[in-house]
Write a protein that holds these residues in place. Sequence first.
Motif, PDB file in Angstrom:
ATOM      1  N   SER A 190     -34.051 -14.769   1.250  1.00  0.00           N
ATOM      2  CA  SER A 190     -33.643 -13.644   2.074  1.00  0.00           C
ATOM      3  C   SER A 190     -33.286 -14.090   3.504  1.00  0.00           C
ATOM      4  O   SER A 190     -32.295 -13.630   4.086  1.00  0.00           O
ATOM      5  N   LEU A 191     -34.059 -15.016   4.057  1.00  0.00           N
ATOM      6  CA  LEU A 191     -33.730 -15.565   5.389  1.00  0.00           C
ATOM      7  C   LEU A 191     -32.402 -16.317   5.372  1.00  0.00           C
ATOM      8  O   LEU A 191     -31.672 -16.314   6.357  1.00  0.00           O
ATOM      9  N   VAL A 192     -32.100 -16.987   4.254  1.00  0.00           N
ATOM     10  CA  VAL A 192     -30.899 -17.831   4.150  1.00  0.00           C
ATOM     11  C   VAL A 192     -29.628 -16.984   4.073  1.00  0.00           C
ATOM     12  O   VAL A 192     -28.612 -17.321   4.687  1.00  0.00           O
ATOM     13  N   GLY A 193     -29.659 -15.898   3.308  1.00  0.00           N
ATOM     14  CA  GLY A 193     -28.474 -15.045   3.177  1.00  0.00           C
ATOM     15  C   GLY A 193     -27.572 -15.459   2.037  1.00  0.00           C
ATOM     16  O   GLY A 193     -27.819 -16.465   1.365  1.00  0.00           O
ATOM     17  N   SER A 194     -26.497 -14.696   1.841  1.00  0.00           N
ATOM     18  CA  SER A 194     -25.659 -14.926   0.662  1.00  0.00           C
ATOM     19  C   SER A 194     -24.789 -16.175   0.831  1.00  0.00           C
ATOM     20  O   SER A 194     -24.601 -16.681   1.936  1.00  0.00           O
ATOM     21  N   THR A 195     -24.256 -16.633  -0.297  1.00  0.00           N
ATOM     22  CA  THR A 195     -23.631 -17.966  -0.373  1.00  0.00           C
ATOM     23  C   THR A 195     -22.456 -18.134   0.580  1.00  0.00           C
ATOM     24  O   THR A 195     -22.329 -19.177   1.237  1.00  0.00           O
TER      25      THR A 195
ATOM     26  N   ALA B  51     -22.148 -13.439   4.649  1.00  0.00           N
ATOM     27  CA  ALA B  51     -23.614 -13.365   4.777  1.00  0.00           C
ATOM     28  C   ALA B  51     -23.983 -12.450   5.945  1.00  0.00           C
ATOM     29  O   ALA B  51     -23.320 -12.443   6.987  1.00  0.00           O
ATOM     30  N   ALA B  52     -25.024 -11.672   5.763  1.00  0.00           N
ATOM     31  CA  ALA B  52     -25.413 -10.670   6.763  1.00  0.00           C
ATOM     32  C   ALA B  52     -25.842 -11.320   8.074  1.00  0.00           C
ATOM     33  O   ALA B  52     -26.557 -12.327   8.063  1.00  0.00           O
ATOM     34  N   PRO B  53     -25.405 -10.743   9.198  1.00  0.00           N
ATOM     35  CA  PRO B  53     -25.948 -11.169  10.491  1.00  0.00           C
ATOM     36  C   PRO B  53     -27.469 -11.063  10.451  1.00  0.00           C
ATOM     37  O   PRO B  53     -28.011 -10.146   9.831  1.00  0.00           O
ATOM     38  N   GLY B  54     -28.139 -12.005  11.091  1.00  0.00           N
ATOM     39  CA  GLY B  54     -29.601 -12.035  11.018  1.00  0.00           C
ATOM     40  C   GLY B  54     -30.081 -13.089  10.036  1.00  0.00           C
ATOM     41  O   GLY B  54     -31.212 -13.557  10.138  1.00  0.00           O
ATOM     42  N   THR B  55     -29.216 -13.441   9.083  1.00  0.00           N
ATOM     43  CA  THR B  55     -29.572 -14.524   8.173  1.00  0.00           C
ATOM     44  C   THR B  55     -29.076 -15.854   8.761  1.00  0.00           C
ATOM     45  O   THR B  55     -28.225 -15.884   9.652  1.00  0.00           O
ATOM     46  N   ILE B  56     -29.610 -16.938   8.243  1.00  0.00           N
ATOM     47  CA  ILE B  56     -29.213 -18.266   8.744  1.00  0.00           C
ATOM     48  C   ILE B  56     -27.716 -18.482   8.511  1.00  0.00           C
ATOM     49  O   ILE B  56     -26.978 -18.871   9.413  1.00  0.00           O
ATOM     50  N   ARG B  57     -27.264 -18.224   7.298  1.00  0.00           N
ATOM     51  CA  ARG B  57     -25.829 -18.421   7.010  1.00  0.00           C
ATOM     52  C   ARG B  57     -24.968 -17.428   7.783  1.00  0.00           C
ATOM     53  O   ARG B  57     -23.875 -17.770   8.235  1.00  0.00           O
ATOM     54  N   GLY B  58     -25.456 -16.203   7.932  1.00  0.00           N
ATOM     55  CA  GLY B  58     -24.695 -15.177   8.632  1.00  0.00           C
ATOM     56  C   GLY B  58     -24.604 -15.434  10.130  1.00  0.00           C
ATOM     57  O   GLY B  58     -23.592 -15.125  10.762  1.00  0.00           O
ATOM     58  N   ASP B  59     -25.632 -16.008  10.711  1.00  0.00           N
ATOM     59  CA  ASP B  59     -25.643 -16.235  12.165  1.00  0.00           C
ATOM     60  C   ASP B  59     -24.992 -17.557  12.573  1.00  0.00           C
ATOM     61  O   ASP B  59     -24.429 -17.640  13.665  1.00  0.00           O
TER      62      ASP B  59
END
Length: 149
Positions: free
Chosen positions: A95-100, A105-113
């Motif tokens: 959940s912290l990592v975010g979608s592929t 990927a959602a802002p707030g996630t590692i991939r999203g940010d």
Amino acid sequence: MSGLKLDPNKEYTLMLVKPDGYHRGLVGKILARIEQKGYAIVALRVAEATDDELQDHYEEHRGKHFFESMVDFMQSGKIVAAVIEGTRVVEGVRSLVGSTNPTEAAPGTIRGDFGRDYDSGHIQNLVHAADSTASAAREIKIWFPEISE
Ligand code: CDP
Ligand code: MG
């Protein structure tokens, strides 16, 4: 690391900071998010991934159209492998990592940010995280063969 034993009553996951995260100097920020969430880093290793390690690690993706280019990307620089411990940690770190796809990927996630798309022909999404406790156990053995259960 030698002598480290995993507790069979605890849950662990395996995370990799991929070469894009390493060369952009984001290792500390990424690991900080894991710690901020309250999980414990119990093993940590900087490495250059070998072909054998990547063939094993990405076994489920062998033969897919993106496989060779992903393996090249994973060998384009150093990676950081981490074993992380905590209650429901597999689900929590995914959940912290975010979608592929890092654009989506959602802002707030590692991939999203920290991530986005580039015209590089392969996805650069900074991190890998195991998707189940079975995958975590399998992947921990690949990156930390010295850890016993
Ligand atoms: O990493 P995650 O579990 O979110 O995604 P996956 O579908 O299991 O794919 C594993 C990895 O393969 C991704 O993180 C990408 O690095 C890579 N991949 C890619 O380069 N191109 C794709 N079309 C799909 C995946
Ligand atoms: Mg996956």
